[in-house]
Design a protein around this motif. Structure first.
Motif, PDB file in Angstrom:
ATOM      1  N   MET A   1      -7.217   7.428 -14.840  1.00  0.00           N
ATOM      2  CA  MET A   1      -6.872   6.565 -15.966  1.00  0.00           C
ATOM      3  C   MET A   1      -6.630   5.136 -15.496  1.00  0.00           C
ATOM      4  O   MET A   1      -6.676   4.214 -16.268  1.00  0.00           O
ATOM      5  N   ALA A   2      -6.388   4.955 -14.217  1.00  0.00           N
ATOM      6  CA  ALA A   2      -6.052   3.620 -13.713  1.00  0.00           C
ATOM      7  C   ALA A   2      -7.289   2.733 -13.640  1.00  0.00           C
ATOM      8  O   ALA A   2      -8.408   3.202 -13.466  1.00  0.00           O
ATOM      9  N   SER A   3      -7.043   1.442 -13.762  1.00  0.00           N
ATOM     10  CA  SER A   3      -8.125   0.456 -13.701  1.00  0.00           C
ATOM     11  C   SER A   3      -8.629   0.317 -12.265  1.00  0.00           C
ATOM     12  O   SER A   3      -7.934   0.666 -11.310  1.00  0.00           O
ATOM     13  N   PRO A   4      -9.841  -0.219 -12.098  1.00  0.00           N
ATOM     14  CA  PRO A   4     -10.352  -0.464 -10.743  1.00  0.00           C
ATOM     15  C   PRO A   4      -9.426  -1.379  -9.930  1.00  0.00           C
ATOM     16  O   PRO A   4      -9.254  -1.165  -8.732  1.00  0.00           O
ATOM     17  N   ALA A   5      -8.806  -2.355 -10.573  1.00  0.00           N
ATOM     18  CA  ALA A   5      -7.896  -3.264  -9.859  1.00  0.00           C
ATOM     19  C   ALA A   5      -6.683  -2.501  -9.328  1.00  0.00           C
ATOM     20  O   ALA A   5      -6.219  -2.746  -8.218  1.00  0.00           O
ATOM     21  N   PHE A   6      -6.176  -1.556 -10.120  1.00  0.00           N
ATOM     22  CA  PHE A   6      -5.045  -0.751  -9.667  1.00  0.00           C
ATOM     23  C   PHE A   6      -5.482   0.191  -8.550  1.00  0.00           C
ATOM     24  O   PHE A   6      -4.744   0.405  -7.588  1.00  0.00           O
ATOM     25  N   GLU A   7      -6.677   0.742  -8.668  1.00  0.00           N
ATOM     26  CA  GLU A   7      -7.193   1.637  -7.620  1.00  0.00           C
ATOM     27  C   GLU A   7      -7.290   0.905  -6.285  1.00  0.00           C
ATOM     28  O   GLU A   7      -7.092   1.502  -5.228  1.00  0.00           O
ATOM     29  N   GLU A   8      -7.581  -0.392  -6.324  1.00  0.00           N
ATOM     30  CA  GLU A   8      -7.612  -1.182  -5.088  1.00  0.00           C
ATOM     31  C   GLU A   8      -6.229  -1.203  -4.432  1.00  0.00           C
ATOM     32  O   GLU A   8      -6.122  -1.106  -3.205  1.00  0.00           O
ATOM     33  N   ILE A   9      -5.188  -1.332  -5.234  1.00  0.00           N
ATOM     34  CA  ILE A   9      -3.830  -1.312  -4.685  1.00  0.00           C
ATOM     35  C   ILE A   9      -3.540   0.056  -4.077  1.00  0.00           C
ATOM     36  O   ILE A   9      -2.963   0.156  -2.994  1.00  0.00           O
ATOM     37  N   VAL A  10      -3.949   1.124  -4.765  1.00  0.00           N
ATOM     38  CA  VAL A  10      -3.751   2.472  -4.240  1.00  0.00           C
ATOM     39  C   VAL A  10      -4.430   2.598  -2.874  1.00  0.00           C
ATOM     40  O   VAL A  10      -3.836   3.101  -1.916  1.00  0.00           O
ATOM     41  N   GLU A  11      -5.656   2.101  -2.775  1.00  0.00           N
ATOM     42  CA  GLU A  11      -6.383   2.151  -1.501  1.00  0.00           C
ATOM     43  C   GLU A  11      -5.671   1.328  -0.432  1.00  0.00           C
ATOM     44  O   GLU A  11      -5.561   1.770   0.721  1.00  0.00           O
ATOM     45  N   ASP A  12      -5.200   0.138  -0.800  1.00  0.00           N
ATOM     46  CA  ASP A  12      -4.461  -0.692   0.160  1.00  0.00           C
ATOM     47  C   ASP A  12      -3.239   0.052   0.681  1.00  0.00           C
ATOM     48  O   ASP A  12      -2.945   0.028   1.874  1.00  0.00           O
ATOM     49  N   PHE A  13      -2.523   0.723  -0.227  1.00  0.00           N
ATOM     50  CA  PHE A  13      -1.301   1.433   0.158  1.00  0.00           C
ATOM     51  C   PHE A  13      -1.599   2.587   1.105  1.00  0.00           C
ATOM     52  O   PHE A  13      -0.764   2.941   1.933  1.00  0.00           O
ATOM     53  N   GLU A  14      -2.784   3.182   0.983  1.00  0.00           N
ATOM     54  CA  GLU A  14      -3.146   4.278   1.879  1.00  0.00           C
ATOM     55  C   GLU A  14      -3.240   3.809   3.329  1.00  0.00           C
ATOM     56  O   GLU A  14      -3.047   4.593   4.250  1.00  0.00           O
ATOM     57  N   PHE A  15      -3.543   2.531   3.525  1.00  0.00           N
ATOM     58  CA  PHE A  15      -3.662   1.986   4.878  1.00  0.00           C
ATOM     59  C   PHE A  15      -2.338   1.440   5.418  1.00  0.00           C
ATOM     60  O   PHE A  15      -2.240   1.129   6.593  1.00  0.00           O
ATOM     61  N   LEU A  16      -1.356   1.309   4.546  1.00  0.00           N
ATOM     62  CA  LEU A  16      -0.050   0.793   4.963  1.00  0.00           C
ATOM     63  C   LEU A  16       0.867   1.974   5.220  1.00  0.00           C
ATOM     64  O   LEU A  16       1.243   2.692   4.297  1.00  0.00           O
ATOM     65  N   ASP A  17       1.207   2.164   6.491  1.00  0.00           N
ATOM     66  CA  ASP A  17       1.944   3.364   6.856  1.00  0.00           C
ATOM     67  C   ASP A  17       3.413   3.344   6.485  1.00  0.00           C
ATOM     68  O   ASP A  17       3.959   4.335   6.036  1.00  0.00           O
ATOM     69  N   ASP A  18       4.072   2.230   6.681  1.00  0.00           N
ATOM     70  CA  ASP A  18       5.507   2.274   6.418  1.00  0.00           C
ATOM     71  C   ASP A  18       5.876   1.509   5.162  1.00  0.00           C
ATOM     72  O   ASP A  18       5.152   0.663   4.669  1.00  0.00           O
ATOM     73  N   TRP A  19       7.042   1.879   4.638  1.00  0.00           N
ATOM     74  CA  TRP A  19       7.481   1.327   3.362  1.00  0.00           C
ATOM     75  C   TRP A  19       7.662  -0.183   3.425  1.00  0.00           C
ATOM     76  O   TRP A  19       7.367  -0.886   2.460  1.00  0.00           O
TER      77      TRP A  19
END
Length: 136
Positions: A1-19
């Motif tokens: 349901m998320a927009s492509p722009a939001f999916e980009e953030i999800v992908e970015d977060f997958e590469f960021l290991d720590d909070w």
């Protein structure tokens, strides 16, 4: 349901290991956002329920939902930027179908925001949903 722009953030977060890195990324999203025009920072656009000052200015053009926003807190400004990526560009009727809590959960943000920030985020989402419902 998320927009492509939001999916980009999800992908970015997958590469960021720590909070801390994720937290910085959210803040960077807010810094990259244009500030809200001072003339739009009025009681009608102010969001109650937030610990910091928050303004959301929704616009619906040709049935498409968009909003701009601003805050005096950097992390909240970042959350506004993330919300914009989640909602901006959706048909107004689709806005109500977005499960923002679940989408933010994909980022791990639900578990890492203070109670006050979580309440503020909930208040922003409710404002967005209210505007969408009034215009659907």
């Amino acid at each position: 349901m998320a927009s492509p722009a939001f999916e980009e953030i999800v992908e970015d977060f997958e590469f960021l290991d720590d909070w801390e890195d994720r937290y910085r990324h959210v803040i960077e999203q807010g810094k990259a956002m244009d500030p809200l025009d001072e003339a739009l920072k009025v009681p009608a656009t102010k969001v109650d329920g937030c610990a910091s000052q928050v303004w959301l200015h929704p616009k619906i053009e040709n049935g498409v939902f968009r909003f701009d926003g601003d805050s005096d807190a950097m992390i909240v400004r970042g959350l506004i930027a993330v919300l914009r990526k989640l909602y901006n560009g959706l048909p107004v009727g689709e806005v109500l179908k977005v499960d923002a809590r679940a989408e933010f959960g994909r980022l791990g943000l639900n578990d890492h925001l203070s109670a006050q920030r979580s309440n503020g985020l909930r208040a922003m989402i409710e404002r967005i949903r209210l505007v969408a419902a009034e215009n659907a």
